[in-house]
Each structure stands twice: as C-alpha cells, then as structure tokens.
Write a protein that holds these residues in place. Structure first.
Motif, PDB file in Angstrom:
ATOM      1  N   UNK A   1      29.418  24.955  65.178  1.00  0.00           N
ATOM      2  CA  UNK A   1      29.933  23.579  65.044  1.00  0.00           C
ATOM      3  C   UNK A   1      28.771  22.591  64.929  1.00  0.00           C
ATOM      4  N   UNK A   2      27.778  22.746  65.788  1.00  0.00           N
ATOM      5  CA  UNK A   2      26.629  21.827  65.768  1.00  0.00           C
ATOM      6  C   UNK A   2      25.866  21.932  64.451  1.00  0.00           C
ATOM      7  N   UNK A   3      25.768  23.161  63.944  1.00  0.00           N
ATOM      8  CA  UNK A   3      25.063  23.370  62.671  1.00  0.00           C
ATOM      9  C   UNK A   3      25.813  22.670  61.534  1.00  0.00           C
ATOM     10  N   UNK A   4      27.132  22.735  61.570  1.00  0.00           N
ATOM     11  CA  UNK A   4      27.927  22.079  60.510  1.00  0.00           C
ATOM     12  C   UNK A   4      27.685  20.572  60.555  1.00  0.00           C
TER      13      UNK A   4
ATOM     14  N   UNK B   1      31.083  12.608  52.623  1.00  0.00           N
ATOM     15  CA  UNK B   1      32.246  12.484  53.527  1.00  0.00           C
ATOM     16  C   UNK B   1      33.032  13.788  53.645  1.00  0.00           C
ATOM     17  N   UNK B   2      33.009  14.589  52.569  1.00  0.00           N
ATOM     18  CA  UNK B   2      33.716  15.883  52.633  1.00  0.00           C
ATOM     19  C   UNK B   2      33.003  16.843  53.589  1.00  0.00           C
ATOM     20  N   UNK B   3      31.677  16.761  53.617  1.00  0.00           N
ATOM     21  CA  UNK B   3      30.919  17.624  54.538  1.00  0.00           C
ATOM     22  C   UNK B   3      31.221  17.241  55.994  1.00  0.00           C
ATOM     23  N   UNK B   4      31.285  15.929  56.242  1.00  0.00           N
ATOM     24  CA  UNK B   4      31.644  15.471  57.600  1.00  0.00           C
ATOM     25  C   UNK B   4      33.038  15.953  57.981  1.00  0.00           C
TER      26      UNK B   4
END
Ligand code: MRU
Length: 336
Positions: free
Chosen positions: A53-56, A117-120
């Motif tokens: 999760x942190x890596x994402x 924004x899609x990556x977020x």
C-alpha cells in the motif's frame, strides 16, 4: 483500530513510525518517494500488505511531482522500479507497483500527467481493498477457533502490517468481537521484536488476552498443551504453497507438527505469487548484522562478530495445515 497506521494526507503519505512503538505513537508525513523507500527499508512501515500500500502511494506521489516536461511513461516505470528495490521478499510490493503501472496509457502524445489522479485513485483502491480482505480473512479464520483456545503467532501480522485489521491477528480480532475467550501467545520475534513491540501492543490496545514469550519458549508451551493453533502471516506464498514469513516461522511450523498442532498461514490473495514456482525462488532479504549484534543500541556480541541475518525463512507447504485467505480456507500440504 483507534488510528490508521497508513493514511493519505492530501498529496502526502502519513505513516505511524513503527520503529518507535510501543514507547511512542509518532506519525510521520512524506511528500516524496525517496523518503518512503527509506521508511520501508528501516521498517518504519513493514508487513507485506502495508509495504504494498505504501509503495503504491509512493508511486502516485513520485509521478505527481514530475513536471509536464519530465513526465513520460518511461520515467514513471523507472520510479516504479526504484520503489520496488526497497525490499525484495514481500510480493505485495511488486504486485502493487505493477498494478499502478498498468494504468499508464499505451500511446499518448503529451497530456500524460492526466494519469496522476488515476494513480492516486488506484493506490486508494488497493488500500481499501486490503481493509476488506483483512476482515474476510478474520471471518473465515474465526470459524476454526473455539472459545478457550490458545493461539500462537510469530512476528506481527496485524493492523500495523496491513490496511485493515491484519491477517493472522484479524482472526483474533474477529474472535474477540464474537465474544470468544481466546488466549494469544506472541513470540517476541528476534531480532527486531515485532512480536513484543507491535503484536503485544496492538492486542493490548484491543483488550485481547496476550502473553508475550521469548521465541525459545514456544516448544514448552506446546508440550504443555496450551497451544491449540498456530497462525502466522506471510510475505510471499509460492505457487506450490511454500510460504515465506519472518525468520523463525519455519521452526515454529516444525514444532507445531511435532506436537500435532495445526499450523495456518493467513494471507490475502495478493500475497500468493503464481510467478514463483517454489520457495526456492523467493529472494530472502538479508539484514544488517548490527540488528543482531547491537539491536536497539546495546552491543550483545563481540566487535567484528561474523553474523548470518536473514529477515525471512520459507516454511515448506508440507508443514502447512491450511491457508486462511479472503476467499476462504485452502488446504495446505500437511497431512498429519
Ligand atoms: O520484516 P517485517 O516486519 O516486514 O516482516 C513482516 C512479516 O514477516 C509478517 O508476518 C508478514 O509480512 C505478514 S504481514 C500481514
């Protein structure tokens, strides 16, 4: 949980600094991926799902900081590889980064920053999905536990290690919710004491009966009949069911079989790695010798002492009774 160990804070990532627990509850906020990589390396955030999760979030932050001229699919992929190099064993890290990278548009000329924004959004989705998977693991595993049972766990596979209530510990939280009286035994987990510092702390916060033991006491407790189940997490489960987890897990699995106690691995489907055939293909992280010779600042071995410091070991599928997943319980390879 009364707090969220991992949280998006605007365009930053807020993490509990797990190296400061149980003494202090400190939150650090990061606005760049290099600092998140360092946080992963020094175990400020740790546990396979939490690392993923942190890596994402780290990749979303890194991509968001690129200017229009700096931005290219190639550059975002490069950043993804940089983040993947933080730690080698937990497959969730690679899985999460690849999931974000798949959103990069194939043929786009300019305007590529629109993907940010899609990556977020995808990072948040991974986070939310993990929360739900933890609960399902807890519910599926709780069916195996009766009131009065004693459960041994190793390391910390709890809320601190995930986006939700944990994997192995999720089962204990759900049992507690259901009013079952359980007794948890937490291995302190040498050398970095995730069991003592994190598992004992988390379960204590929740009011769950937890007894801390030094790792070497597990066999005695088993012989005394105090342990009905062993439940641990995993960093990566190979296609043949071999499971990597914190160093010492393999020994606990051998002990469990010797005492005829079921040994379960609790993990979300994101920890299963069909691309790795067997445990032999799992890269085991080697940690610094100082974690053993002078952990927490106290020298406990001679200067210059030769040390072997793997962070994880692999439990062969043949020692695993079953896998408690968000999609149900899968049998392991242990037959007796
Ligand atoms: O080195 P760590 O603290 O990251 O090791 C963590 C573990 O081995 C956990 O048991 C595993 O990641 C499962 S977390 C749900």
């Amino acid at each position: 949980m009364k707090f969220r160990p991992i949280e998006r804070a605007g365009n930053c990532l807020r993490l509990i600094d797990q190296t400061r627990l149980p003494g202090e509850l400190v939150f650090n906020e990061y606005d760049n991926h290099q600092d998140i990589i360092e946080a992963i390396k020094r175990l400020e955030v740790r546990g396979a799902p939490a690392i993923g999760i942190s890596a994402a979030y780290a990749l979303a932050i890194a991509a968001g900081r690129l200017s229009e001229t700096e931005f290219s699919n190639e550059e975002v992929r490069r950043l993804g590889e940089e983040i993947k190099a933080a730690r080698p064993t937990a497959v969730n890290l690679f899985w999460a980064i690849d999931r974000l990278l798949r959103l990069l548009p194939e043929n786009s000329d300019g305007g590529q920053r629109e993907v940010v924004p899609l990556l977020w959004q995808e990072a948040e989705r991974i986070h939310e999905e993990d929360l739900l998977m933890c609960r399902r693991i807890g519910e599926n595993g709780a069916d195996l536990i009766a009131s009065g049972d004693g459960i041994l766990t190793h390391c910390n596979a709890g809320a601190l290690a995930t986006g939700g209530i944990g994997t192995a510990l999720a089962i204990m939280y759900i049992c507690h919710e259901q009013g079952k009286k359980i007794r948890v035994y937490a291995d302190e987990t040498r050398p970095l004491l995730q069991g003592a510092r994190l598992t004992a702390w988390e379960l204590g916060q929740a009011g769950i009966d937890c007894t801390l033991i030094c790792d070497n006491a597990a066999a005695v407790l088993m012989a005394q009949g105090k342990i009905n189940h062993v439940i641990v997490g995993a960093d990566r489960i190979a296609d043949n069911g071999d499971a990597a987890n914190k160093i010492g897990t393999y020994g606990v699995a051998v002990l469990a079989r010797a005492h005829d106690i079921p040994f379960y691995v609790a993990a979300p489907m994101t920890t299963f790695d069909s691309g790795t055939e067997s445990g032999q293909g799992i890269e085991i992280e080697q940690r610094s010798a100082t974690e053993i010779t002078e952990g927490f600042g106290v020298r406990t071995a001679p200067e210059g002492q030769k040390v072997y410091a793997p962070a994880f070991d692999v439990t062969p599928n043949g020692l695993i009774t079953g896998f408690i997943t968000d999609q149900g319980i899968r049998p392991g390879g242990r037959t007796a």
